[in-house]
Structures are given as C-alpha cells and as structure tokens.
Write a protein that holds these residues in place. Structure first.
Motif, PDB file in Angstrom:
ATOM      1  N   TYR A  24       0.844  -1.204   0.000  1.00 18.17           N
ATOM      2  CA  TYR A  24       0.000   0.000   0.000  1.00 18.17           C
ATOM      3  C   TYR A  24       0.875   1.248   0.000  1.00 18.17           C
ATOM      4  N   ALA A  25       1.851   1.263   0.902  1.00 18.28           N
ATOM      5  CA  ALA A  25       2.720   2.439   1.025  1.00 18.28           C
ATOM      6  C   ALA A  25       3.474   2.702  -0.270  1.00 18.28           C
ATOM      7  N   ASP A  26       3.976   1.656  -0.877  1.00 18.85           N
ATOM      8  CA  ASP A  26       4.730   1.790  -2.129  1.00 18.85           C
ATOM      9  C   ASP A  26       3.849   2.389  -3.225  1.00 18.85           C
ATOM     10  N   ARG A  27       2.623   1.874  -3.358  1.00 15.88           N
ATOM     11  CA  ARG A  27       1.729   2.362  -4.412  1.00 15.88           C
ATOM     12  C   ARG A  27       1.328   3.817  -4.176  1.00 15.88           C
ATOM     13  N   LEU A  28       0.982   4.151  -2.937  1.00 18.47           N
ATOM     14  CA  LEU A  28       0.572   5.529  -2.657  1.00 18.47           C
ATOM     15  C   LEU A  28       1.732   6.497  -2.866  1.00 18.47           C
ATOM     16  N   ALA A  29       2.937   6.064  -2.513  1.00 14.02           N
ATOM     17  CA  ALA A  29       4.113   6.906  -2.744  1.00 14.02           C
ATOM     18  C   ALA A  29       4.334   7.110  -4.236  1.00 14.02           C
ATOM     19  N   GLN A  30       4.139   6.065  -5.030  1.00 18.61           N
ATOM     20  CA  GLN A  30       4.255   6.197  -6.486  1.00 18.61           C
ATOM     21  C   GLN A  30       3.249   7.204  -7.027  1.00 18.61           C
ATOM     22  N   GLU A  31       2.091   7.285  -6.361  1.00 18.05           N
ATOM     23  CA  GLU A  31       1.053   8.227  -6.796  1.00 18.05           C
ATOM     24  C   GLU A  31       1.326   9.649  -6.305  1.00 18.05           C
ATOM     25  N   GLY A  32       2.424   9.839  -5.570  1.00 14.99           N
ATOM     26  CA  GLY A  32       2.824  11.181  -5.162  1.00 14.99           C
ATOM     27  C   GLY A  32       2.590  11.533  -3.712  1.00 14.99           C
ATOM     28  N   ALA A  33       2.054  10.591  -2.916  1.00 13.25           N
ATOM     29  CA  ALA A  33       1.764  10.890  -1.520  1.00 13.25           C
ATOM     30  C   ALA A  33       3.025  10.893  -0.664  1.00 13.25           C
ATOM     31  N   GLY A 179     -19.080  12.216   8.619  1.00  9.28           N
ATOM     32  CA  GLY A 179     -19.495  12.809   7.344  1.00  9.28           C
ATOM     33  C   GLY A 179     -19.590  14.320   7.394  1.00  9.28           C
ATOM     34  N   GLY A 180     -19.994  14.849   8.536  1.00  9.46           N
ATOM     35  CA  GLY A 180     -20.096  16.304   8.670  1.00  9.46           C
ATOM     36  C   GLY A 180     -18.762  17.008   8.601  1.00  9.46           C
ATOM     37  N   ASP A 181     -17.680  16.257   8.838  1.00  6.65           N
ATOM     38  CA  ASP A 181     -16.328  16.810   8.729  1.00  6.65           C
ATOM     39  C   ASP A 181     -15.730  16.552   7.346  1.00  6.65           C
ATOM     40  N   ASN A 182     -16.544  16.028   6.428  1.00  8.48           N
ATOM     41  CA  ASN A 182     -16.076  15.666   5.088  1.00  8.48           C
ATOM     42  C   ASN A 182     -14.947  14.637   5.147  1.00  8.48           C
ATOM     43  N   ILE A 183     -15.030  13.744   6.136  1.00  9.24           N
ATOM     44  CA  ILE A 183     -14.095  12.627   6.248  1.00  9.24           C
ATOM     45  C   ILE A 183     -14.833  11.368   5.807  1.00  9.24           C
ATOM     46  N   ARG A 184     -14.305  10.729   4.790  1.00  6.76           N
ATOM     47  CA  ARG A 184     -14.909   9.500   4.284  1.00  6.76           C
ATOM     48  C   ARG A 184     -14.279   8.291   4.974  1.00  6.76           C
ATOM     49  N   VAL A 185     -15.089   7.264   5.224  1.00  6.72           N
ATOM     50  CA  VAL A 185     -14.595   6.039   5.855  1.00  6.72           C
ATOM     51  C   VAL A 185     -15.168   4.847   5.100  1.00  6.72           C
ATOM     52  N   ASN A 186     -14.285   4.019   4.580  1.00  6.79           N
ATOM     53  CA  ASN A 186     -14.705   2.840   3.827  1.00  6.79           C
ATOM     54  C   ASN A 186     -13.899   1.623   4.266  1.00  6.79           C
ATOM     55  N   THR A 187     -14.404   0.457   3.889  1.00  3.78           N
ATOM     56  CA  THR A 187     -13.697  -0.795   4.162  1.00  3.78           C
ATOM     57  C   THR A 187     -13.213  -1.399   2.854  1.00  3.78           C
ATOM     58  N   LEU A 188     -11.943  -1.753   2.808  1.00  2.00           N
ATOM     59  CA  LEU A 188     -11.397  -2.555   1.730  1.00  2.00           C
ATOM     60  C   LEU A 188     -11.347  -3.987   2.245  1.00  2.00           C
ATOM     61  N   ILE A 219      -4.574 -17.038  -7.755  1.00  4.21           N
ATOM     62  CA  ILE A 219      -4.370 -16.438  -6.445  1.00  4.21           C
ATOM     63  C   ILE A 219      -3.982 -14.977  -6.624  1.00  4.21           C
ATOM     64  N   ALA A 220      -4.598 -14.101  -5.856  1.00  4.11           N
ATOM     65  CA  ALA A 220      -4.281 -12.673  -5.938  1.00  4.11           C
ATOM     66  C   ALA A 220      -2.922 -12.383  -5.311  1.00  4.11           C
ATOM     67  N   ASP A 221      -2.273 -11.348  -5.830  1.00  3.34           N
ATOM     68  CA  ASP A 221      -1.093 -10.817  -5.154  1.00  3.34           C
ATOM     69  C   ASP A 221      -1.350  -9.356  -4.825  1.00  3.34           C
ATOM     70  N   THR A 222      -0.383  -8.694  -4.224  1.00  2.00           N
ATOM     71  CA  THR A 222      -0.611  -7.332  -3.732  1.00  2.00           C
ATOM     72  C   THR A 222      -0.921  -6.346  -4.852  1.00  2.00           C
ATOM     73  N   ASP A 223      -0.418  -6.600  -6.065  1.00  2.00           N
ATOM     74  CA  ASP A 223      -0.707  -5.697  -7.181  1.00  2.00           C
ATOM     75  C   ASP A 223      -2.196  -5.670  -7.523  1.00  2.00           C
ATOM     76  N   ASP A 224      -2.906  -6.742  -7.159  1.00  2.00           N
ATOM     77  CA  ASP A 224      -4.338  -6.793  -7.424  1.00  2.00           C
ATOM     78  C   ASP A 224      -5.151  -5.970  -6.429  1.00  2.00           C
ATOM     79  N   ILE A 225      -4.543  -5.557  -5.333  1.00  2.00           N
ATOM     80  CA  ILE A 225      -5.262  -4.915  -4.237  1.00  2.00           C
ATOM     81  C   ILE A 225      -4.941  -3.432  -4.109  1.00  2.00           C
ATOM     82  N   VAL A 226      -3.674  -3.061  -4.343  1.00  2.00           N
ATOM     83  CA  VAL A 226      -3.211  -1.729  -3.963  1.00  2.00           C
ATOM     84  C   VAL A 226      -3.870  -0.605  -4.755  1.00  2.00           C
ATOM     85  N   GLY A 227      -4.276  -0.878  -5.985  1.00  5.69           N
ATOM     86  CA  GLY A 227      -4.939   0.161  -6.768  1.00  5.69           C
ATOM     87  C   GLY A 227      -6.270   0.576  -6.165  1.00  5.69           C
TER      88      GLY A 227
END
Length: 254
Positions: A24-33, A179-188, A219-227
């Motif tokens: 997750y960290a690697d993918r988000l960093a690649q996206e500029g985070a 929601g009133g703080d414009n904070i979204r919460v979801n489950t992966l 079988i899934a690997d991490t590349d199938d999930i991180v996006g």
C-alpha cells in the motif's frame, strides 16, 4: 513512475513494514503521496522506509503498538506536529499471519483479547488520535481493512473473523459520525492475497476451496489490491463513504 494523483497528500499506513501494508505504502508513494509507515517492528520498518526513499519517494516511519492507548496518543501527537494535515489513513495492522488454527473453544481469552485489541481497538483509537489532523485536511479518507473471511465464516480462527466483522460495523458508524467533517470512511475487504509474509492461517485444503469459489481462477497478489486502496484515498472516490469494496476475484459463497 509517479502519477501525481496523490500529490500534496499525507497518508498514514499501519502494519506497513512488510506484506500488503508495505505494498500500500509503495503504491501511494508512487502516486505522489507523502507516506508515513507505522509498524510494531522497528528493523523491518526502517528497511521499508529506506527502500521507499531509495526510489525517490517521501517516506517516514513510526514504531507503534496500535493496541497500546498511551502509545497511540503519543504517536498521534507526534504525527500531528510533523503533519498538521493528514489526508488519509489505512488501518492495515492486524493479528493474522501468526494465528495458529484451532477450534474456537480452544482459543484462550488472552489470545482473543490480543486479536481484538489490535484488529478492532487499534483502528478506533488511531482514528480518534488523528482526528484533529484528518479534520484539518478538509477532505480526508480513512480505509479500514476488513476480510472476506467474515463472509466465508472460515473455521479455525473465529477471533479473527469476529474482529473483522466488527471492522465493518465500525466503518459504518465512523462514516456516519464523520461525514459532517467531510471525512470518508470505507472498508477494503480482500480475499486470500499472496504476500511475502509466512502465515499459518491457510491450509492447502482451504486454498483449494477458495480457488473453486472464485470467479477468477488464480491467487491474488498485492498488485491486485493496492490500486483499490489508492482509489479510496484519492479524490476520485470523493462521493463514496460507508461502503465495502471486495477485492476477491469474484468470490462466490457456495
């Protein structure tokens, strides 16, 4: 290659020293985070941070036991001082790979409490500790990591299944209250995903059963999930909250 989709965002990922958390960290960093990796294990955490930095990414590390209230409060304050606006949090840390499969009547209360403390109490406490900085971001996203083991009712680790069932309810309640703080919460909600972390939680018989039940026959690997995690953190999912996204290859319970 950095795409820039997450440029300007600071994202905290727990359980990020190895396995899918590191992915997750690697993918988000690649996206500029700017990513902040959080983990209980200091040495693998330092190695993960150094690996990301060697690739030119912005990465920091924090050693944290997410089940320890005082530790969570301390690290929450330290993160807030370093990053007054936190745009994303992925609650990935969990007791899972080290669980020894056994009937629920053989699980002792100490093991039950440990699983609940890390898998349920930890995300609850960390969102609370980071809440001022999530609010300051004005449009933050929290991703709680569930597990489709809940829907399968997998035998041998009922405390884990129960803990992840609680995560779904926690997501729904958090989404409503924040929601009133414009904070979204979801489950992966992943199904079985192959990582570099050894685990005792799946037998070959169970894996065979999963393969039969999946629509996609591999079988899934991490590349199938991180996006999916990147999508939920990004503004592309700005109108999605209180939801569960299943990354299971079309697992059908039959």
């Amino acid at each position: 290659m950095t795409t820039g989709k997450l440029n300007g965002k600071t994202v905290v990922i727990t359980g990020a020293a190895q396995g899918i958390g590191k992915a997750y960290a690697d993918r988000l960093a690649q996206e500029g985070a700017q990513v902040v990796l959080v983990d209980l294990k200091a040495e693998p955490l330092a190695a993960a941070v150094e690996d990301l930095r060697s690739k030119g990414h912005q990465a920091e590390g924090k050693v944290l036991d997410v089940s320890n209230e005082q530790d969570v409060k301390r690290v929450g304050q330290e993160l807030g001082q370093a990053f007054p606006r936190i745009h994303g949090l992925i609650n990935n840390a969990a007791v899972f790979s080290t669980i020894q499969l056994k009937p629920f009547w053989e699980i002792d209360s100490a093991e039950w409490d440990k699983v609940m403390a890390v898998n349920v109490k930890g995300p609850w406490m960390l969102v609370g500790a980071l809440l001022p900085y999530l609010r300051a971001a004005e449009a933050a996203s929290v991703v709680n990591i569930g597990s489709d083991a809940v829907w399968m009712g997998k035998d041998g680790y009922m405390h884990y299944v129960a803990s992840k069932a609680a995560v779904y309810g926690m997501t729904h309640a958090m989404a409503r209250e924040l929601g009133g703080d414009n904070i979204r919460v979801n489950t992966l909600s992943p199904g079985f995903t192959e990582t570099n972390v050894p685990r005792a939680t799946f037998t070959q018989e169970q894996l065979n059963g999963i393969m039969k039940s999946q629509s996609l026959k591999r079988i899934a690997d991490t590349d199938d999930i991180v996006g999916v995690a990147s999508f939920l953190i990004s503004d592309e999912s700005r109108w999605i909250t209180g939801q569960t996204l299943h990354t299971t290859g079309g697992l059908l319970f039959r």
